[in-house]
Design a protein around this motif. Structure first.
Motif, PDB file in Angstrom:
ATOM      1  N   TRP A  82       0.839  -1.198   0.000  1.00  0.00           N
ATOM      2  CA  TRP A  82       0.000   0.000   0.000  1.00  0.00           C
ATOM      3  C   TRP A  82       0.875   1.250   0.000  1.00  0.00           C
ATOM      4  O   TRP A  82       1.835   1.348   0.760  1.00  0.00           O
ATOM      5  CB  TRP A  82      -0.903   0.025   1.237  1.00  0.00           C
ATOM      6  N   PRO A  83       0.546   2.244  -0.833  1.00  0.00           N
ATOM      7  CA  PRO A  83       1.380   3.452  -0.942  1.00  0.00           C
ATOM      8  C   PRO A  83       1.610   4.195   0.381  1.00  0.00           C
ATOM      9  O   PRO A  83       2.731   4.647   0.635  1.00  0.00           O
ATOM     10  CB  PRO A  83       0.612   4.329  -1.937  1.00  0.00           C
ATOM     11  N   LEU A  84       0.600   4.319   1.226  1.00  0.00           N
ATOM     12  CA  LEU A  84       0.789   5.023   2.497  1.00  0.00           C
ATOM     13  C   LEU A  84       1.820   4.311   3.358  1.00  0.00           C
ATOM     14  O   LEU A  84       2.701   4.930   3.949  1.00  0.00           O
ATOM     15  CB  LEU A  84      -0.536   5.157   3.253  1.00  0.00           C
ATOM     16  N   PHE A  85       1.735   2.991   3.412  1.00  0.00           N
ATOM     17  CA  PHE A  85       2.692   2.239   4.217  1.00  0.00           C
ATOM     18  C   PHE A  85       4.085   2.271   3.593  1.00  0.00           C
ATOM     19  O   PHE A  85       5.088   2.309   4.302  1.00  0.00           O
ATOM     20  CB  PHE A  85       2.210   0.801   4.415  1.00  0.00           C
ATOM     21  N   GLU A  86       4.150   2.272   2.278  1.00  0.00           N
ATOM     22  CA  GLU A  86       5.435   2.406   1.597  1.00  0.00           C
ATOM     23  C   GLU A  86       6.097   3.730   1.990  1.00  0.00           C
ATOM     24  O   GLU A  86       7.293   3.779   2.273  1.00  0.00           O
ATOM     25  CB  GLU A  86       5.233   2.329   0.082  1.00  0.00           C
ATOM     26  N   TYR A  87       5.293   4.792   2.040  1.00  0.00           N
ATOM     27  CA  TYR A  87       5.797   6.095   2.486  1.00  0.00           C
ATOM     28  C   TYR A  87       6.326   5.997   3.921  1.00  0.00           C
ATOM     29  O   TYR A  87       7.414   6.497   4.234  1.00  0.00           O
ATOM     30  CB  TYR A  87       4.685   7.147   2.401  1.00  0.00           C
ATOM     31  N   MET A  88       5.559   5.354   4.797  1.00  0.00           N
ATOM     32  CA  MET A  88       5.979   5.234   6.200  1.00  0.00           C
ATOM     33  C   MET A  88       7.260   4.406   6.325  1.00  0.00           C
ATOM     34  O   MET A  88       8.125   4.727   7.144  1.00  0.00           O
ATOM     35  CB  MET A  88       4.853   4.620   7.037  1.00  0.00           C
ATOM     36  N   ILE A  89       7.383   3.367   5.520  1.00  0.00           N
ATOM     37  CA  ILE A  89       8.600   2.538   5.548  1.00  0.00           C
ATOM     38  C   ILE A  89       9.807   3.383   5.156  1.00  0.00           C
ATOM     39  O   ILE A  89      10.846   3.347   5.826  1.00  0.00           O
ATOM     40  CB  ILE A  89       8.450   1.314   4.620  1.00  0.00           C
ATOM     41  N   GLU A  90       9.680   4.150   4.083  1.00  0.00           N
ATOM     42  CA  GLU A  90      10.782   5.014   3.650  1.00  0.00           C
ATOM     43  C   GLU A  90      11.129   6.048   4.709  1.00  0.00           C
ATOM     44  O   GLU A  90      12.284   6.435   4.867  1.00  0.00           O
ATOM     45  CB  GLU A  90      10.431   5.688   2.330  1.00  0.00           C
ATOM     46  N   ASP A  91      10.113   6.496   5.462  1.00  0.00           N
ATOM     47  CA  ASP A  91      10.316   7.528   6.485  1.00  0.00           C
ATOM     48  C   ASP A  91      10.858   6.980   7.802  1.00  0.00           C
ATOM     49  O   ASP A  91      11.205   7.749   8.693  1.00  0.00           O
ATOM     50  CB  ASP A  91       8.993   8.283   6.725  1.00  0.00           C
ATOM     51  N   LEU A  92      10.948   5.662   7.945  1.00  0.00           N
ATOM     52  CA  LEU A  92      11.493   5.101   9.183  1.00  0.00           C
ATOM     53  C   LEU A  92      12.897   5.624   9.465  1.00  0.00           C
ATOM     54  O   LEU A  92      13.284   5.793  10.626  1.00  0.00           O
ATOM     55  CB  LEU A  92      11.499   3.565   9.126  1.00  0.00           C
ATOM     56  N   ALA A  93      13.658   5.914   8.415  1.00  0.00           N
ATOM     57  CA  ALA A  93      15.014   6.461   8.591  1.00  0.00           C
ATOM     58  C   ALA A  93      14.985   7.827   9.276  1.00  0.00           C
ATOM     59  O   ALA A  93      15.987   8.253   9.855  1.00  0.00           O
ATOM     60  CB  ALA A  93      15.714   6.571   7.241  1.00  0.00           C
ATOM     61  N   ASN A  94      13.842   8.502   9.232  1.00  0.00           N
ATOM     62  CA  ASN A  94      13.675   9.816   9.867  1.00  0.00           C
ATOM     63  C   ASN A  94      12.853   9.741  11.149  1.00  0.00           C
ATOM     64  O   ASN A  94      12.393  10.767  11.647  1.00  0.00           O
ATOM     65  CB  ASN A  94      12.977  10.779   8.902  1.00  0.00           C
ATOM     66  N   THR A  95      12.644   8.547  11.658  1.00  0.00           N
ATOM     67  CA  THR A  95      11.764   8.358  12.808  1.00  0.00           C
ATOM     68  C   THR A  95      12.541   7.798  13.992  1.00  0.00           C
ATOM     69  O   THR A  95      13.103   6.702  13.917  1.00  0.00           O
ATOM     70  CB  THR A  95      10.598   7.402  12.451  1.00  0.00           C
ATOM     71  N   THR A  96      12.569   8.560  15.070  1.00  0.00           N
ATOM     72  CA  THR A  96      13.209   8.140  16.313  1.00  0.00           C
ATOM     73  C   THR A  96      12.139   8.050  17.382  1.00  0.00           C
ATOM     74  O   THR A  96      11.287   8.939  17.501  1.00  0.00           O
ATOM     75  CB  THR A  96      14.288   9.155  16.744  1.00  0.00           C
ATOM     76  N   TYR A  97      12.186   6.970  18.158  1.00  0.00           N
ATOM     77  CA  TYR A  97      11.227   6.783  19.239  1.00  0.00           C
ATOM     78  C   TYR A  97      11.939   6.103  20.401  1.00  0.00           C
ATOM     79  O   TYR A  97      12.731   5.180  20.186  1.00  0.00           O
ATOM     80  CB  TYR A  97      10.033   5.947  18.751  1.00  0.00           C
ATOM     81  N   CYS A  98      11.681   6.553  21.606  1.00  0.00           N
ATOM     82  CA  CYS A  98      12.344   6.025  22.811  1.00  0.00           C
ATOM     83  C   CYS A  98      13.860   6.051  22.653  1.00  0.00           C
ATOM     84  O   CYS A  98      14.565   5.140  23.098  1.00  0.00           O
ATOM     85  CB  CYS A  98      11.862   4.617  23.136  1.00  0.00           C
ATOM     86  N   GLY A  99      14.357   7.065  21.960  1.00  0.00           N
ATOM     87  CA  GLY A  99      15.792   7.213  21.756  1.00  0.00           C
ATOM     88  C   GLY A  99      16.392   6.273  20.731  1.00  0.00           C
ATOM     89  O   GLY A  99      17.609   6.197  20.595  1.00  0.00           O
ATOM     90  N   GLU A 100      15.557   5.541  20.010  1.00  0.00           N
ATOM     91  CA  GLU A 100      16.056   4.591  19.014  1.00  0.00           C
ATOM     92  C   GLU A 100      15.566   4.929  17.620  1.00  0.00           C
ATOM     93  O   GLU A 100      14.445   5.395  17.439  1.00  0.00           O
ATOM     94  CB  GLU A 100      15.610   3.165  19.374  1.00  0.00           C
TER      95      GLU A 100
END
Length: 191
Positions: A82-100
């Motif tokens: 799905w395109p929305l999830f594909e976008y989120m997957i690509e954006d994981l490199a820009n996503t930090t949570y709980c210091g990780e």
């Protein structure tokens, strides 16, 4: 209420619940109470059950084991079609949570969730969420999800009831979303 993993034979009831609360079929007055935006086929549900073990159910045993809610959870690989999830997957490199740094290895995507209107406000969402979270904890330390900003009931349920944190906001296809996260393990949640 019984909480359990879905079986292939549950798909017809899951499809009924999806149709009842999907954004394309729900009545305008009921939209304020929350809705599902992604439409899944029987084949997609089957793969989610057989490959990912990713659908948890709330079943009312007193009403002939009626399925009254479902929550979906799966690896990013499953969602990548799905395109929305594909976008989120690509954006994981820009996503930090709980210091990780988030990745496809340390996080998974939760949702959508649908709860029969008759069972809302009775603790079903929190129990279903916790059951789903626990079932994914051995595979992933972090759960990520998103909520469309035109769905404030879902936002409230996930932040207030389920204890999800807002990681950031993002835009996709002219829609505004909150990206939410939660650690799956009690030790991680204490951070």
């Amino acid at each position: 209420m019984l909480y359990r993993h879905a079986l292939v034979e549950d798909i017809p009831e899951i499809l009924e619940l999806q149709k009842k609360y999907h954004v394309l079929t729900i009545s305008e007055e009921d939209k304020a109470d929350g809705f599902v935006t992604t439409l899944f086929t029987p084949e997609q549900f089957k793969e989610l059950i057989e490959v990912e073990d990713g659908i948890t159910l709330a079943v009312d045993e007193a009403r002939e084991n009626k399925i009254v809610a479902y929550a979906m959870a799966a690896s990013w690989e499953y969602w990548s079609a799905w395109p929305l999830f594909e976008y989120m997957i690509e954006d994981l490199a820009n996503t930090t949570y709980c210091g990780e740094q988030m990745s496809t290895k340390n996080s998974y995507q939760y949702g959508p969730i649908a709860i029969d209107k008759e069972y809302r406000g009775k603790g079903v969402m929190k129990e279903l969420f916790d059951y789903s979270l626990a079932s994914m904890a051995e595979r992933y330390p972090y759960m990520l999800t998103f909520v469309n900003q035109i769905n404030p009931r879902s936002y409230e349920a996930h932040t207030r009831k389920a204890g999800c944190d807002v990681i950031k906001t993002f835009e996709f296809n002219n829609n505004q979303y909150w990206e939410l996260g939660k650690a799956t393990r009690a030790v991680e949640q204490a951070k």
